[in-house]
Design a protein around this motif. Structure first.
Motif: not given
Length: 70
Positions: A10-15, A34-39, A42-45, A48-53
């Protein structure tokens, strides 16, 4: 790395997994998470991820009484 494995990931799956595992640890480290949340953000940005499911299972599942949901 195996390209077929990369295509299934999945896109940004590892993060996402890293962040979920961080918050699930009994020795919760807020700064690390918090560091992992920021990573992940950044991956989502970047991607250009709009939504996860989660992958949906279209089969009917019986409830606790054994009846199928419709």
């Amino acid at each position: 790395m195996d390209t077929s494995l990369n295509q299934q990931q999945a896109v940004c799956g590892k993060e996402s997994i890293d962040l979920l595992n961080c918050v699930a640890q009994s020795s919760f480290d807020q700064e690390k998470c918090l560091s992992l949340l920021q990573a992940l953000r950044q991956c989502v940005i970047n991607k250009k991820v709009k939504k996860f499911s989660l992958a949906a299972d279209t089969r009917e599942h019986p409830d606790s009484s054994g009846k199928k949901h419709t």
